[in-house]
Structures are given as C-alpha cells and as structure tokens.
Design a protein around this motif. Structure first.
Motif, PDB file in Angstrom:
ATOM      1  N   SER A 557       0.858  -1.177   0.000  1.00  0.00           N
ATOM      2  CA  SER A 557       0.000   0.000   0.000  1.00  0.00           C
ATOM      3  C   SER A 557       0.895   1.228   0.000  1.00  0.00           C
ATOM      4  O   SER A 557       2.091   1.143   0.310  1.00  0.00           O
ATOM      5  CB  SER A 557      -0.900   0.016   1.240  1.00  0.00           C
ATOM      6  N   PHE A 558       0.324   2.371  -0.368  1.00  0.00           N
ATOM      7  CA  PHE A 558       1.123   3.592  -0.331  1.00  0.00           C
ATOM      8  C   PHE A 558       1.538   3.929   1.098  1.00  0.00           C
ATOM      9  O   PHE A 558       2.510   4.653   1.303  1.00  0.00           O
ATOM     10  CB  PHE A 558       0.339   4.755  -0.953  1.00  0.00           C
ATOM     11  N   ARG A 559       0.806   3.385   2.069  1.00  0.00           N
ATOM     12  CA  ARG A 559       1.217   3.552   3.459  1.00  0.00           C
ATOM     13  C   ARG A 559       2.505   2.785   3.751  1.00  0.00           C
ATOM     14  O   ARG A 559       3.260   3.133   4.656  1.00  0.00           O
ATOM     15  CB  ARG A 559       0.117   3.059   4.409  1.00  0.00           C
ATOM     16  N   ASP A 560       2.736   1.703   2.995  1.00  0.00           N
ATOM     17  CA  ASP A 560       3.926   0.887   3.210  1.00  0.00           C
ATOM     18  C   ASP A 560       5.150   1.440   2.487  1.00  0.00           C
ATOM     19  O   ASP A 560       6.267   1.006   2.740  1.00  0.00           O
ATOM     20  CB  ASP A 560       3.695  -0.544   2.697  1.00  0.00           C
ATOM     21  N   VAL A 561       4.944   2.342   1.534  1.00  0.00           N
ATOM     22  CA  VAL A 561       6.019   2.801   0.659  1.00  0.00           C
ATOM     23  C   VAL A 561       6.353   4.246   0.992  1.00  0.00           C
ATOM     24  O   VAL A 561       5.517   5.127   0.840  1.00  0.00           O
ATOM     25  CB  VAL A 561       5.609   2.700  -0.827  1.00  0.00           C
ATOM     26  N   ALA A 565       3.395   9.036   3.103  1.00  0.00           N
ATOM     27  CA  ALA A 565       2.432   8.459   2.169  1.00  0.00           C
ATOM     28  C   ALA A 565       1.613   9.564   1.524  1.00  0.00           C
ATOM     29  O   ALA A 565       1.112  10.458   2.212  1.00  0.00           O
ATOM     30  CB  ALA A 565       1.513   7.487   2.893  1.00  0.00           C
ATOM     31  N   PRO A 566       1.451   9.535   0.204  1.00  0.00           N
ATOM     32  CA  PRO A 566       0.609  10.547  -0.449  1.00  0.00           C
ATOM     33  C   PRO A 566      -0.848  10.348  -0.073  1.00  0.00           C
ATOM     34  O   PRO A 566      -1.298   9.233   0.148  1.00  0.00           O
ATOM     35  CB  PRO A 566       0.849  10.286  -1.942  1.00  0.00           C
ATOM     36  N   ASP A 567      -1.580  11.431   0.017  1.00  0.00           N
ATOM     37  CA  ASP A 567      -2.998  11.355   0.355  1.00  0.00           C
ATOM     38  C   ASP A 567      -3.775  12.304  -0.556  1.00  0.00           C
ATOM     39  O   ASP A 567      -4.264  13.348  -0.121  1.00  0.00           O
ATOM     40  CB  ASP A 567      -3.211  11.720   1.821  1.00  0.00           C
ATOM     41  N   ALA A 573      -6.786   9.776  -6.406  1.00  0.00           N
ATOM     42  CA  ALA A 573      -6.196   8.441  -6.266  1.00  0.00           C
ATOM     43  C   ALA A 573      -6.650   7.536  -7.400  1.00  0.00           C
ATOM     44  O   ALA A 573      -5.864   6.738  -7.929  1.00  0.00           O
ATOM     45  CB  ALA A 573      -6.580   7.842  -4.917  1.00  0.00           C
ATOM     46  N   ALA A 574      -7.926   7.651  -7.790  1.00  0.00           N
ATOM     47  CA  ALA A 574      -8.427   6.835  -8.901  1.00  0.00           C
ATOM     48  C   ALA A 574      -7.731   7.196 -10.209  1.00  0.00           C
ATOM     49  O   ALA A 574      -7.388   6.317 -11.009  1.00  0.00           O
ATOM     50  CB  ALA A 574      -9.938   7.018  -9.046  1.00  0.00           C
ATOM     51  N   PRO A 586       2.972  10.280 -15.424  1.00  0.00           N
ATOM     52  CA  PRO A 586       3.149   9.432 -14.243  1.00  0.00           C
ATOM     53  C   PRO A 586       2.992  10.240 -12.964  1.00  0.00           C
ATOM     54  O   PRO A 586       3.143  11.459 -12.951  1.00  0.00           O
ATOM     55  CB  PRO A 586       4.585   8.902 -14.404  1.00  0.00           C
ATOM     56  N   PHE A 587       2.675   9.534 -11.882  1.00  0.00           N
ATOM     57  CA  PHE A 587       2.561  10.161 -10.572  1.00  0.00           C
ATOM     58  C   PHE A 587       3.892  10.030  -9.849  1.00  0.00           C
ATOM     59  O   PHE A 587       4.501   8.955  -9.825  1.00  0.00           O
ATOM     60  CB  PHE A 587       1.450   9.499  -9.755  1.00  0.00           C
ATOM     61  N   VAL A 588       4.349  11.125  -9.263  1.00  0.00           N
ATOM     62  CA  VAL A 588       5.651  11.157  -8.604  1.00  0.00           C
ATOM     63  C   VAL A 588       5.434  11.411  -7.117  1.00  0.00           C
ATOM     64  O   VAL A 588       4.742  12.362  -6.731  1.00  0.00           O
ATOM     65  CB  VAL A 588       6.562  12.241  -9.211  1.00  0.00           C
ATOM     66  N   SER A 589       6.029  10.553  -6.287  1.00  0.00           N
ATOM     67  CA  SER A 589       5.989  10.710  -4.841  1.00  0.00           C
ATOM     68  C   SER A 589       7.392  11.074  -4.353  1.00  0.00           C
ATOM     69  O   SER A 589       8.332  10.291  -4.499  1.00  0.00           O
ATOM     70  CB  SER A 589       5.520   9.406  -4.167  1.00  0.00           C
TER      71      SER A 589
END
Length: 771
Positions: A557-561, A565-567, A573-574, A586-589
C-alpha cells in the motif's frame, strides 16, 4: 486497333519530350519529386488512421449522431476542415518555394504549368485524408450499430432508449457520411480557387498558439469550453497544434542544420594561423570524448539504501483489526456465516469505469444490503474511477436520506432489476459525459512544459511563479469527473455532505484517507486503487490498511512505501491508478533528498485487479474463519483458458520481415501484460471454484472504447450485458443464442447467485421471508 496503339505511343513520347524540355532525365525526376512535400501527407495519413480505426473516435461519432448533436457535429467538421486546409496550404507553400528555386535552371513556362497541376493534386490528396478517415470511421459505426441490432433482436433483450431507435440511427449515420462528403468536396473546391495559402498557414499557427496558452492560463474555463465544443472539435485543434509544431521543428532543423555542419569547419579554419594547434585539437577531441564516457560509466552512483529503507518502512493500519471491527458491526449473533464480498474491477478507460459503476450501482439500487456485505473493492485504471464514483454517489445518497436502509437486524433482500434507479441513472450520466476533450486540450501544454527541467515545468512550481494556477491533464481529468458528479446530483446540491458540510461531492474531492474513516460506522466499501511502481514493477495500491504483510513481496500500500504516504483526493487516487502513459503523466511521490518514486497505470502489473483481490480474499478468509462466507466477484474480460488444450493460435502463417522484427518486442510486452491479467483471473478461478463469481465484460461481442468518452448506445450495451437475475435461463437457451446474449445470460445467472446470497434468512430469532 493497331493504329490507335501507335498513335497513343507517339503522343506519350511527345509528352515525355515536352516534359523533358531538353533537360537531363535526372533533373526532370528531381523536379517531379519536389512537387510532393512528404511531411503534410504523412500527418494526413496519421490523422486518417486516427479518425478511421481508433475506437474512441468512432464512439465520438456515435455520441454526436445518436442525440443528434447537429451543432457540435457541424462544428467538428469545420474544425477538421481547418486542419485539412492547413495540410493543403502547408504543402502548397513549400512546393511553390521549391518550384521558384528550380525555375531559373530551365525557365520553361509549359513545364512549370504541369508542375503546378501536380502540386495542386498532391495538396488536394493531403487535405482529403482526414475526411477519408472520418468516412471510414462512420462505416465502422454503421457496422457497430448493425451488431447492436443483431444483439437486441437475437435474444429479446429489453430496449434502452438508444437500442430502441437503431433503425433511425442507421439512417443518421448515412446522412452524416453524406454531410461529411459534401464538406470535403466544398473545401477542396474552395482551396483550389484560393490564393491566400500563406495567410492560412499563419492563421492556423495563431490558432495553435492560442489553444496551447489558454489551458495554462485558464484551466477552469478550458474545461467548460472544450466540453461545450465537443471532442471532435478538440481533436481537430490538437491535430492543428501537432501539425504547426512539426512544421516549426522541420523549419528549425532545416534552418540551423547548416550552422551545425559548419561549426567544426569554422573551428578548424580559425586555427589556420597555428597549424600545430589545429592538429592538436583534432587529436584531442576523441580523447576528451573518451574521458567523459569513462567518467559517466564509473561515476559514483547515488546511495540507494535510504531509498530501499524508506520504501520498505511499515506504516500501514492493521487489516485484521479493521476486518474484525467491520464484521462485528454487521454480523448478528447466531446468524450463521455472514456473506462477505470482495470485488475486483478491471481497467480499460471509460468502458471499465462505466461497467464497474453500472454493476455496483445496479446491485446497490436493487439490493439495499449489498454494500454492507462488500468489504473491499480492488480496482485498477477505469475500474478505479468507476468504483470511486459509485462510492461517492452512494455516500451522497446516504447522507441525503435517499438511500434505502439496510438495518443490521433486518435486511430487505433484492427487488426487480427492470427499472433503473437513482445510483444507476447517476453513474450513467457521469460516465456518458465528455471527459476526453479536456484531456486532449492539455496534451500540448503538458508536452511543452515537459521540455523544461522538472523544477521549472512542474505545475506547482509554475503556479508559484505565475499569477494563476497551473494544472496538468491529470488534474483536469479529475476536475471533469467532479464537475459531472456535481451536475448529476438528483437533489440539486447545497445540502450537508458526508464527513462535514459543504458541497455534496466532498467525499470525491476530500483526501482518500477519509473515504473509509471508520470501519465500524460506515456502509462504504474499502477501496484498493492499484497502481504500478515504475522502478520495481510491483503493485502499489491506495488502501486504508497495510498490504505488505500478505502481499507476497510484490504488493504494497502507499502507506507501506516511503516515509510520507501521499494522500490525494479520492478521485485523484483513482486517476493515479488510471495514468496510462501519453494520455496521462506518471505520478511522482517525493521522498526528500532528491529521491522520488514513480507510479503509472495499475494495468501494467495486473489490468484485472484480481491478483490484489485474491490475496485479500485469502487473508480475510483466514481472519474471518467460520464466521464468514467469502466470495470474490470479478468484473473482467480476462477469463480465458490457459492450458494445453486451449492454446490460442499465434497467427495463420509465420511472418518474417524487418518490420515484424522491429515491432515484435512491443507486441511481446503488450501480450505479456495481457497474459499477467489472464493468469491472475484464471489462477483465482481455479483456486476458488464456486467461491468466485465472474461478471464477464467481453469486448468481442461488441467492441467498446478505452478512452474517456462513451456513447448512449455503448452504455446501453454495457448495462444489457451485465445482466438481470430474472434473465437467467436454462443452459439449452444459452447454447442457441448469440455470443452477446450468451454473455448476458451467464452474467444474469451470476447476479442471481449474488441476490440469493443476499436473500434474508434466519437473523437472530426472526425468520425473514425473501423480498
């Protein structure tokens, strides 16, 4: 007959001698080659392929015809005519320049007249190609309407408002083709008689410049304007932008190529007074290049250990606690095994969004207890968009008091599926809106920004530097869905919303973390919106609980990475899950320290969303034990046999050529991508048996688009093929029916299984009757 042949031969030789006019043959052919300027013709061919064979364009034609939307249709043809005129004028201007350059070499007015005729023919061909593509696309639409008519008539399926007027629709397609052909002919006549071709080229350049600047300066206005103009107009304007950009690039390369070629000679010429220095420079250049290459190879790589540590940090909520809390709030004492559904919604643009939304809305509309039994929805790409829209619409319906209640102790069962109700109508309205036009309008601005360094081209950086906010095509797609959601509100909006007060779309625009805030006090399902981690290929999902503990090392999950975490918003998110390259960035975190993670469309890892759903199924079954009956509901077209007896043919005959060798790696990547999804669905089906309910979304019966615009007819087809529990008939009837009807009947039987599981049984000390 023989005399006639001799006469024709003499005339041919006479024409050749006149054409030659005393010039060598190599010069004649060089002049003839200059009468065709290849770039506009290539762009015209590309546009013809786009208009003719891309399913999304055919869906656009169908949406214009079935309404009928005459204003947008005529406006679209005029915009395409402007694009075609640009191809004509571009070819005309360039060829005329070439003819003017070669005229002093022969000074033959008769030869030039024939050259001018050839020029006009090639210009007309370039301008005709877009209209040829539209006519071919309309022929495809005609065939699709015939297929839909066959699907309706063969199985006695109920008629939607688009399916009920198919005969009129066929006549309208023919009429549209006639109007297109008329505009095509009128344009060619007008261009042949016009003499202001250079002015036309400059006008199109101005249009392209304005269309590239306005989305950056006024994104909200652009959203409304492009949806008002329609996708055909927007597509034509984007093609004008591309043609103008290509022309600028070609002119730039041609103009500065001489400078690039002259620089080495100029450098050596400047050392003429120092011959020794000239030789030293020549000898040193290869050495300098070698040093830079070696330095690049052996240079220190950035330390990846902090990145790995951050990526594997466990920060997620606990699934076991969440599920037990969710189950305790629902399962009555002594009520036996509680049915629990985990839904997998596959990707595929607006087709998948409409399919997921139609299924979930129909089940909730007619079975008020359905959502209380859905623990989670694993969705990807378009399926993620559809699941998010359903969740937001259902939350809004509950907050307003319009949703039928499903009490803990008394579940009302399922009613008739014949008449569509609120959620079904609302999801249909949203998915039939035009979401492709705003995305197309932002293609060129995003491309131009991408030419600059990331620190300058990012929308956030530009928004700080400019007096107005800058958004990209990902953000404009989110806004498009939000706008459609607001407009589809049955009550007109203005009432308090879930989790607070304000606009009724708050759950759609609020942070994703608020979409499932409390497992004990919500009827909403948990949404697992899958993306693909670019650097590793792993599946990473927005999830309210951690996935790493049971993900087998490839699911997070994004919580694990990452440490942060992005919110994003729920619809954000969809859209991250639906970021297919080219159409979406692309999405960049950002992780800090110059390190970042990149994510794209979840379909690259698993387009069916079944792999994540299956892993969650096994974990939920382990946690629930004897208290639950867990079922996996898969909305997919990936259920194909993967065994030795059903091997799919590779082709009718072997192909061996340099073209095949070139495209085969790309074809292989796409095939493997599809295979991953089929494999996930097949393995889950074999492992679960009757615990897996498959609602088939097979596109072979009726081709459906993967873009962001859907017609009413395709929307009807999707809803008909999803099925109705009352339409489940005997196996003999299934064998005798059309493929599309067989699929609808199979799906109807699967829906009947779901409704049977939701039929009230012994709850507490009460025996409830169905209905």
């Amino acid at each position: 007959m023989g005399l006639s042949t001799i006469t024709r031969g003499r005339r041919l030789r006479l024409h050749l001698r006149r054409a030659r006019a005393g010039m060598p043959w190599n010069r004649v052919f060089r002049y003839l080659s200059d009468t065709a300027y290849i770039t506009p013709i290539l762009i015209g061919l590309a546009s013809a392929w786009l208009f003719a064979f891309v399913p999304q364009m055919q869906e656009i034609y169908l949406a214009l015809i079935e309404r009928p939307d005459i204003a947008r249709g005529v406006g679209g043809l005029l915009a395409v005519a402007l694009f075609a005129a640009l191809l004509y004028a571009w070819n005309h201007v360039e060829v005329t320049r070439r003819i003017d350059r070669i005229y002093p070499e022969h000074a033959d007015i008769h030869f030039d007249r024939r050259i001018f005729r050839l020029r006009d023919i090639y210009c007309a061909v370039a301008a005709s190609l877009p209209f040829v593509g539209i006519l071919l696309g309309l022929a495809q639409v005609y065939r699709h309407v015939l297929d839909a008519e066959s699907l309706r008539d063969s199985g006695g399926l109920p008629q939607g408002h688009a399916l009920g007027t198919l005969s009129d629709l066929l006549d309208m397609v023919i009429a549209s083709g006639a109007v297109t052909a008329f505009v095509w002919g009128a344009l060619i006549v007008l261009l042949l008689r016009s003499g202001r071709h250079a002015v036309l080229v400059w006008f199109c350049a101005l249009v392209a410049l304005v269309f590239a600047i306005v989305p950056v300066a006024a994104p909200d206005w652009t959203l409304g304007a492009t949806r008002f103009a329609g996708p055909l107009v927007t597509t034509a304007l984007v093609l004008i932008e591309i043609a103008v950009l290509v022309r600028v690039v070609v002119i730039g390369l041609t103009s500065f190529l001489w400078l690039i070629r002259a620089l080495p000679s100029w450098a050596l010429l400047s050392t003429g007074r120092f011959p020794g220095l000239r030789y030293a420079v020549v000898a040193a250049l290869p050495l300098i290049a070698f040093v830079f290459l070696v330095r690049g190879i052996i240079a220190d790589r950035p330390d990846t250990q902090p990145l790995r540590a951050a990526a594997l940090e466990h920060a997620g909520a606990d699934l076991e606690t969440s599920f037990k809390t969710w189950l305790h709030q629902r399962k009555p004492e002594g009520g036996g095994r509680y049915p629990v559904f985990i839904v997998a919604a596959q990707g595929g643009g607006i087709y998948a969004a409409s399919s997921a939304g139609a299924f979930l809305a129909a089940m909730q509309d007619h079975c008020p207890a359905f959502a209380r039994h859905v623990f989670a929805i694993s969705a990807v790409s378009g399926g993620a968009v559809g699941a998010s829209l359903f969740t937001a619409a259902f939350a809004d319906s509950k907050a307003s008091g319009r949703a039928p209640k499903a009490a803990v102790d008394v579940e009302p069962g399922c009613g008739s599926f014949v008449e569509p109700r609120e959620l079904t109508k609302r999801l249909r309205t949203i998915t039939e809106d035009d979401h492709i036009s705003p995305v197309l309008a932002f293609l060129m601005p995003d491309f131009m920004r991408g030419l600059f360094p990331a620190s300058l081209s990012a929308p956030e950086a530009l928004s700080e530097a400019l007096p107005f906010g800058v958004v990209g095509r990902d953000a404009i797609l989110e806004r498009s869905f939000v706008e459609s959601f607001r407009r589809s509100d049955p009550s007109g909006g203005g009432k308090p919303a879930l989790h607070g007060t304000g606009s009724r779309d708050v759950i759609l625009t609020a942070p994703y973390s608020q979409s499932w805030p409390d497992a004990a006090n919500t009827d909403l399902p948990a949404l697992l919106l899958n993306a693909t981690w670019v650097e590793t290929g792993y599946r990473v999902a927005f999830s309210p609980f951690d996935l790493q503990s049971f993900g087998g090392g490839t699911l997070y999950s994004f919580r694990d990475v990452g440490t942060k975490a992005p919110d994003p918003s729920l619809i954000g998110a969809a859209v991250i899950s639906a970021r297919f390259p080219v159409l979406m960035p692309p999405f960049v975190s950002e992780l800090g320290g110059g390190q970042r993670l990149t994510f794209v469309d979840g379909g690259y890892a698993d387009a069916s969303a079944t792999a994540t759903a299956f892993q969650l199924y096994e974990e939920v079954k382990r946690i629930g034990g004897d208290d639950v009956d867990v079922y996996l509901i898969a909305l997919t077209d990936k259920l194909k046999a993967l065994n030795a007896t059903d091997v799919e043919p590779a082709g009718l005959e072997p192909v061996r050529s340099w073209i095949y060798d070139t495209i085969s790696p790309l074809t292989t990547l796409l095939s493997v991508r599809d295979l991953q999804s089929r494999r996930a669905v097949t393995e889950a089906s074999k492992a679960l048996g009757d615990r897996m309910i498959v609602v088939q979304l097979d596109q072979r019966a009726f081709p459906l688009p993967l873009g962001w615009k859907l017609s009413e007819l395709s929307s009807d087809i999707i809803r008909l093929t999803i099925g109705d529990p009352a339409g489940c008939t005997e196996p003999e009837a299934v064998k005798a029916s059309d493929e599309g009807v067989r699929m609808a009947i199979r799906n109807s039987c699967e829906l009947k299984r779901i409704t049977a599981l939701l039929t009230p049984k012994l709850v507490g000390s009460w025996q409830l009757s169905p209905g």
